[in-house]
Motif scaffolding. Structure first.
Motif, short mmCIF file in Angstrom:
data_model
loop_
_atom_site.label_atom_id
_atom_site.label_comp_id
_atom_site.label_asym_id
_atom_site.label_seq_id
_atom_site.Cartn_x
_atom_site.Cartn_y
_atom_site.Cartn_z
N GLY A 231 -3.09 -2.36 0.26
CA GLY A 231 -2.78 -1.72 1.54
C GLY A 231 -1.51 -0.90 1.55
O GLY A 231 -0.99 -0.54 2.61
N TYR A 232 -1.00 -0.54 0.38
CA TYR A 232 0.19 0.31 0.31
C TYR A 232 -0.18 1.76 0.63
O TYR A 232 -1.31 2.20 0.37
CB TYR A 232 0.80 0.26 -1.09
CG TYR A 232 1.67 -0.94 -1.35
CD1 TYR A 232 2.94 -1.04 -0.78
CD2 TYR A 232 1.23 -1.96 -2.19
CE1 TYR A 232 3.73 -2.15 -1.04
CE2 TYR A 232 2.02 -3.07 -2.44
CZ TYR A 232 3.28 -3.16 -1.87
OH TYR A 232 4.07 -4.25 -2.12
N VAL A 237 3.56 4.09 -4.13
CA VAL A 237 3.26 3.92 -5.55
C VAL A 237 4.49 4.26 -6.39
O VAL A 237 4.71 3.67 -7.45
CB VAL A 237 2.05 4.79 -5.95
CG1 VAL A 237 1.81 4.73 -7.45
CG2 VAL A 237 0.80 4.32 -5.20
N THR A 238 5.31 5.19 -5.89
CA THR A 238 6.51 5.60 -6.65
C THR A 238 7.41 4.41 -6.92
O THR A 238 7.81 4.16 -8.07
CB THR A 238 7.28 6.69 -5.89
OG1 THR A 238 6.44 7.84 -5.74
CG2 THR A 238 8.54 7.08 -6.64
N TRP A 239 7.77 3.65 -5.89
CA TRP A 239 8.70 2.54 -6.13
C TRP A 239 8.01 1.35 -6.80
O TRP A 239 8.67 0.54 -7.46
CB TRP A 239 9.41 2.13 -4.84
CG TRP A 239 8.62 1.46 -3.77
CD1 TRP A 239 8.07 2.04 -2.67
CD2 TRP A 239 8.30 0.07 -3.68
NE1 TRP A 239 7.41 1.10 -1.91
CE2 TRP A 239 7.56 -0.13 -2.50
CE3 TRP A 239 8.59 -1.04 -4.48
CZ2 TRP A 239 7.09 -1.37 -2.10
CZ3 TRP A 239 8.12 -2.29 -4.09
CH2 TRP A 239 7.37 -2.45 -2.90
N ASN A 287 -2.04 -9.00 -1.72
CA ASN A 287 -0.84 -9.22 -0.92
C ASN A 287 0.26 -8.29 -1.42
O ASN A 287 0.52 -8.23 -2.63
CB ASN A 287 -0.40 -10.68 -1.04
CG ASN A 287 0.86 -10.98 -0.24
OD1 ASN A 287 1.97 -10.74 -0.71
ND2 ASN A 287 0.67 -11.49 0.97
N LYS A 288 0.94 -7.59 -0.51
CA LYS A 288 1.90 -6.56 -0.92
C LYS A 288 3.05 -7.14 -1.73
O LYS A 288 3.40 -6.62 -2.79
CB LYS A 288 2.44 -5.83 0.31
CG LYS A 288 1.44 -4.91 0.99
CD LYS A 288 2.09 -4.15 2.13
CE LYS A 288 1.11 -3.17 2.76
NZ LYS A 288 1.74 -2.41 3.87
N ILE A 289 3.67 -8.21 -1.24
CA ILE A 289 4.83 -8.78 -1.93
C ILE A 289 4.42 -9.39 -3.26
O ILE A 289 5.05 -9.15 -4.31
CB ILE A 289 5.52 -9.84 -1.05
CG1 ILE A 289 6.09 -9.19 0.22
CG2 ILE A 289 6.63 -10.54 -1.83
CD1 ILE A 289 6.71 -10.16 1.19
#
Length: 424
Positions: A231-232, A237-239, A287-289
């Motif tokens: 879900g980013y 994507v850069t970081w 999950n993002k984290i």
């Protein structure tokens, strides 16, 4: 560490940027040329296969000139390839540009590894190799994220023009800082090929293919995986690539440090942990984290294997290290090509963008099994050598054949029996 290692790291920085920046730009390139994501993935596969073919080919050419001049020629070829990619009117031409640039990759790192190892004391060889590869890892912290940002903001063509500029900088760095070394005397391709008869060299290269292939199975499709599953936003994507690069830097330095101390245990730990983390990425990608942490770990564990494997090849191909070193770099990229291709297959089959992580876990686990096998073979060889040394009488220092002492009492003559060994 000699200043010349900085020049090698600069060249590695440019090569690392062009190799990995395509990951963040894959959707943009696919949209521009109106091809699918798996088709665009051939830009990764094609580059990797070019490294595999170019490593022995360019190394063979390099036996005719000094190592410094060959490094300069390779950087020039790298510049040309990236210019072709930047100006490509159709997808096929861009793919050709990627292959041209890739021909310099394996030989540059292969010859550069030998040059780096020759610049330092024997106990610092793995550290020197890791220092050169730091340019490759730092590229993923600075070059790749910056190139991804430029490509997403101003067009991917500008990214490849900038990479060509990095190649020019690397060329100037090699010309200025790498010392002149005499052309290797008596080097023949037949002699270099003899190194491949060593089973440990072949096992190390197989570990390279499978271990680092596991990394690329996940990272090749990181952009669609993170945007479509985690879900980013595309800009994030850069970081995420910065995190991957930071992991690579840390893993590379740790791998170089411990490879000079406990090489095989370092491989066991890094490959085993990599297999576990890649398998877990199938779950953490939602999950993002957790996905961000996993990406960092994949970079660290994957690159922790690079200095140990490269040093292992150099150790077991000590009599002919240049070709073996270059081919091992090609082995990294053969793993990249294999995993990118397999990842594209499972995605195209409808298993989703996380499916390549299972491919990566299986490849890393296979590399671990080969590492264990390699360690067992080595331990048996050492034990056999010790046994032979214990059974062989040790002659006195400086002792040679002497005449019998006429004043000494004659030893009793014993008739040989079937159990008495007779010297020949």
């Amino acid at each position: 560490m000699p200043l010349a290692l900085l020049a090698l790291a600069i060249g590695a920085f440019g090569i690392g940027t062009t190799e990995f920046v395509i990951m963040g730009l894959l959707p943009d390139v696919a949209a521009d040329f109106q091809v699918s994501i798996p088709t665009a993935g051939f830009l990764v596969t094609g580059y990797a296969l070019g490294v595999v073919l170019g490593a022995p080919l360019m190394t063979a050419v390099g036996t005719r000139v000094t190592r410094k001049r060959m490094l300069m020629l390779l950087m020039g070829l790298f510049v040309v390839g990236n210019l072709v990619s930047a100006l490509a009117p159709v997808f096929g031409v861009m793919l050709a540009g990627r292959v041209i640039a890739s021909l310099a990759h394996g030989a540059f790192f292969g010859i550069g590894s030998v040059v780096a190892a020759d610049l330092v004391a024997p106990q610092k060889k793995a550290g020197a190799i890791a220092m050169m590869f730091t340019g490759l890892t730092v590229a993923n912290v600075v070059g790749v994220p910056l190139g991804t940002f430029i490509g997403q903001s101003f067009g991917w063509r500008l990214t490849f023009l900038a990479v060509a500029g990095l190649g020019v900088l690397g060329l100037l760095g090699v010309a200025r800082l790498v010392p002149e070394q005499p052309k290797p005397e008596g080097v023949r391709i037949r002699h270099e090929l003899a190194a491949f008869r060593d089973v440990q060299v072949l096992l190390a290269m197989a570990m390279t293919v499978l271990g680092f292939g596991g990394v690329f199975a996940a990272i090749t499709y990181i952009t669609p995986m993170m945007t479509g599953t985690a879900g980013y936003a595309t800009s994030s994507v850069t970081w995420l690539l910065v995190l991957f690069g930071l992991g690579m830097v840390g893993g590379n330095l740790l791998g170089g440090k411990f490879a000079d101390r406990r090489l095989m245990p370092m491989l066991y730990v890094s490959l085993g942990a990599l297999a576990v983390v890649l398998a877990l990425f199938t779950l953490t990608a939602h999950n993002k984290i957790a996905a961000a942490v996993t990406i960092f770990l994949i970079g660290g564990l994957g690159f922790a294997t690079v200095p140990p494997l490269q040093k292992r090849v150099l150790d077991h191909a000590a009599g002919a290290p240049t070709l073996a070193s270059a081919v091992n770099i090609g082995a990294f990229n053969l793993g990249n090509a294999l995993s990118a291709w397999l990842g594209g297959i499972v995605i195209a089959a409808g298993f989703g963008y996380t499916a390549p992580n299972w491919i990566g876990a299986a490849l890393a686990a296979s590399a671990l099994l080969l590492a264990v096998l390699s360690g067992q073979i080595e331990r048996r060889a050492v034990a056999r050598d010790r046994l032979v040394a214990q059974r062989s009488p040790e002659p006195s220092a400086g002792a040679g054949p002497t005449e019998p002492d006429a004043t000494a009492p004659a030893a009793p003559t014993v008739a040989p029996t079937a159990r008495t060994p007779v010297s020949r």
